[in-house]
Motif scaffolding. Structure first.
Motif, mmCIF file in Angstrom:
data_model
loop_
_atom_site.group_PDB
_atom_site.id
_atom_site.type_symbol
_atom_site.label_atom_id
_atom_site.label_comp_id
_atom_site.label_asym_id
_atom_site.label_seq_id
_atom_site.Cartn_x
_atom_site.Cartn_y
_atom_site.Cartn_z
ATOM 1 N N GLY A 211 0.981 -1.172 0.031
ATOM 2 C CA GLY A 211 0.016 0.095 0.080
ATOM 3 C C GLY A 211 0.930 1.407 -0.160
ATOM 4 N N ILE A 212 1.947 1.301 0.810
ATOM 5 C CA ILE A 212 2.681 2.514 0.829
ATOM 6 C C ILE A 212 3.699 2.525 -0.321
ATOM 7 N N ALA A 213 3.982 1.359 -1.184
ATOM 8 C CA ALA A 213 4.784 1.433 -2.437
ATOM 9 C C ALA A 213 3.697 1.985 -3.523
ATOM 10 N N PHE A 214 2.331 1.615 -3.285
ATOM 11 C CA PHE A 214 1.405 2.109 -4.515
ATOM 12 C C PHE A 214 1.151 3.481 -4.374
ATOM 13 N N GLY A 215 1.205 4.170 -3.014
ATOM 14 C CA GLY A 215 0.863 5.397 -2.646
ATOM 15 C C GLY A 215 2.085 6.253 -3.012
ATOM 16 N N LEU A 216 3.196 5.682 -3.112
ATOM 17 C CA LEU A 216 4.526 6.482 -3.325
ATOM 18 C C LEU A 216 4.519 6.686 -4.872
ATOM 19 N N ALA A 217 4.096 5.410 -5.369
ATOM 20 C CA ALA A 217 4.110 5.334 -7.079
ATOM 21 C C ALA A 217 2.981 6.502 -7.696
ATOM 22 N N VAL A 218 2.013 6.760 -6.782
ATOM 23 C CA VAL A 218 1.086 7.663 -7.226
ATOM 24 C C VAL A 218 1.629 9.127 -7.248
ATOM 25 N N VAL A 219 2.438 9.357 -6.210
ATOM 26 C CA VAL A 219 3.025 10.701 -5.940
ATOM 27 C C VAL A 219 4.266 10.788 -6.722
ATOM 28 N N GLU A 220 4.899 9.721 -7.105
ATOM 29 C CA GLU A 220 5.933 9.836 -8.095
ATOM 30 C C GLU A 220 5.504 9.975 -9.551
ATOM 31 N N ILE A 221 4.580 9.496 -10.115
ATOM 32 C CA ILE A 221 3.967 9.783 -11.265
ATOM 33 C C ILE A 221 3.489 11.304 -11.179
ATOM 34 N N LEU A 222 2.774 11.784 -10.427
ATOM 35 C CA LEU A 222 2.554 13.138 -10.442
ATOM 36 C C LEU A 222 3.759 14.303 -10.375
ATOM 37 N N GLY A 223 4.513 13.644 -9.585
ATOM 38 C CA GLY A 223 5.949 14.395 -9.826
ATOM 39 C C GLY A 223 6.499 14.290 -11.175
ATOM 40 N N LEU A 224 6.367 13.301 -11.832
ATOM 41 C CA LEU A 224 6.825 13.210 -13.146
ATOM 42 C C LEU A 224 6.090 14.183 -14.254
ATOM 43 N N VAL A 225 4.785 13.971 -13.952
ATOM 44 C CA VAL A 225 3.907 14.717 -14.859
ATOM 45 C C VAL A 225 4.228 16.234 -14.518
ATOM 46 N N PHE A 226 4.176 16.843 -13.325
ATOM 47 C CA PHE A 226 4.182 18.112 -13.287
ATOM 48 C C PHE A 226 5.707 18.618 -13.671
ATOM 49 N N SER A 227 6.842 17.900 -13.304
ATOM 50 C CA SER A 227 8.142 18.293 -13.763
ATOM 51 C C SER A 227 8.218 18.366 -15.362
ATOM 52 N N MET A 228 7.766 17.469 -15.925
ATOM 53 C CA MET A 228 7.556 17.639 -17.522
ATOM 54 C C MET A 228 6.816 18.450 -17.939
ATOM 55 N N VAL A 229 5.801 19.070 -17.410
ATOM 56 C CA VAL A 229 4.847 19.889 -17.766
ATOM 57 C C VAL A 229 5.537 21.272 -17.668
ATOM 58 N N LEU A 230 6.198 21.342 -16.535
ATOM 59 C CA LEU A 230 7.211 22.669 -15.952
ATOM 60 C C LEU A 230 8.404 22.779 -17.010
ATOM 61 N N TYR A 231 8.897 21.747 -17.197
ATOM 62 C CA TYR A 231 10.014 21.694 -18.339
ATOM 63 C C TYR A 231 9.701 22.152 -19.782
ATOM 64 N N CYS A 232 8.632 21.684 -20.102
ATOM 65 C CA CYS A 232 8.050 22.352 -21.558
ATOM 66 C C CYS A 232 7.449 23.473 -21.495
ATOM 67 N N GLN A 233 7.070 23.963 -20.500
ATOM 68 C CA GLN A 233 6.649 25.367 -20.128
ATOM 69 C C GLN A 233 7.517 26.280 -20.438
ATOM 70 N N ILE A 234 8.843 26.018 -19.546
ATOM 71 C CA ILE A 234 9.992 26.598 -19.739
ATOM 72 C C ILE A 234 10.600 26.712 -21.131
ATOM 73 N N GLY A 235 10.588 25.589 -21.904
ATOM 74 C CA GLY A 235 11.172 25.643 -23.097
ATOM 75 C C GLY A 235 10.528 26.513 -23.941
ATOM 76 N N SER A 236 9.331 26.665 -23.920
ATOM 77 C CA SER A 236 8.273 27.384 -24.898
ATOM 78 C C SER A 236 7.957 28.944 -24.438
ATOM 79 N N LYS A 237 8.759 29.332 -23.303
ATOM 80 C CA LYS A 237 8.587 30.778 -23.150
ATOM 81 C C LYS A 237 9.256 31.710 -24.067
#
Length: 237
Positions: A211-237
């Motif tokens: 259960g803890i590993a699954f919860g961490l995986a969800v948080v990690e996926i959100l971190g991946l999504v947000f970091s990539m979105v921010l990465y793309c937004q910075i590149g398109s400025k």
């Protein structure tokens, strides 16, 4: 050109700041345990072997990795650094892939783990009947376990204790309903051996870990999504 979303930017910063603090706490506690004189005496105990050192060293490594990733995420978000965000993304992705691999290996080798557990429990049964000092600590642990879970012995019930059965006056003493008790050497003792309770306890802990590993995986996926979105937004400025 599109700008950088302030919501995503500061959410990333807050998330990774907490992540960084958690890494510092884990690393500090692990290092303290590793160098503390009192902890050294416990870790150096012959009964414990080398496994506690492995666990502490693993915690040091985990704390360091979490701290580094948190730092990269924080700085990458607040300074809008694509390089740091990319390193954060890669590091988090590697951790996620390792978790998935560990889960697959754990499922694949579950029968092997069960076999090792059974062999370990059967082997440790010998420690209940020994009179050596090396088995005293283990015997006390099993006595406390028996009292809490209302069982007796590891595999064969009270017989596992051998001649030590007479050394402990209240060993396995059963004062519950008749269905839970049996007679052994003139005493009413719990008839259920503790092997089933130990297996159930380990199974529950495995579920908690999953259960803890699954919860961490969800948080990690959100971190991946947000970091990539921010990465793309910075590149398109």
């Amino acid at each position: 050109m599109a700008g950088v979303s302030g919501c995503i930017k500061y959410s990333m910063f807050i998330f990774n700041f907490v992540f960084w603090l958690c890494g510092i706490v884990i690393l500090a506690l692990a290092i303290w345990v590793r160098v503390s004189n009192d902890a050294q005496e416990i870790l150096s105990s012959e009964d414990l072997g080398s496994s506690p050192y492995v666990a502490v060293n693993l915690l040091i490594a985990v704390g360091a990795v979490i701290m580094i990733l948190g730092f990269l995420g924080c700085c990458g978000a607040i300074r809008e650094s694509r390089c740091m965000l990319l390193l954060f993304f890669i590091g988090l992705l590697v951790i996620l892939l390792l978790q998935v691999a560990a889960g697959i290996l754990g499922a694949a080798f579950k029968p092997e783990y069960d076999r090792i557990l059974n062999e370990t429990l059967y082997e440790n049964t010998k420690l209940l009947s020994t009179t050596d000092e090396s088995g005293k600590q283990f015997q006390q642990v099993i006595i406390d376990f028996q009292e809490e879970f209302k069982c007796c012995g590891l595999v064969n019930g009270a017989a596992d204790w051998g001649n030590n059965f007479q050394q402990y006056p209240k060993l396995c003493e059963c004062q519950d309903v008749q269905e839970l008790c049996t007679n052994y050497n003139g005493k009413r003792v719990y008839k259920e051996p503790c092997i089933s309770f130990i297996k159930n306890l380990l199974a529950k802990n495995v579920i908690i870990v999953i259960g803890i590993a699954f919860g961490l995986a969800v948080v990690e996926i959100l971190g991946l999504v947000f970091s990539m979105v921010l990465y793309c937004q910075i590149g398109s400025k």
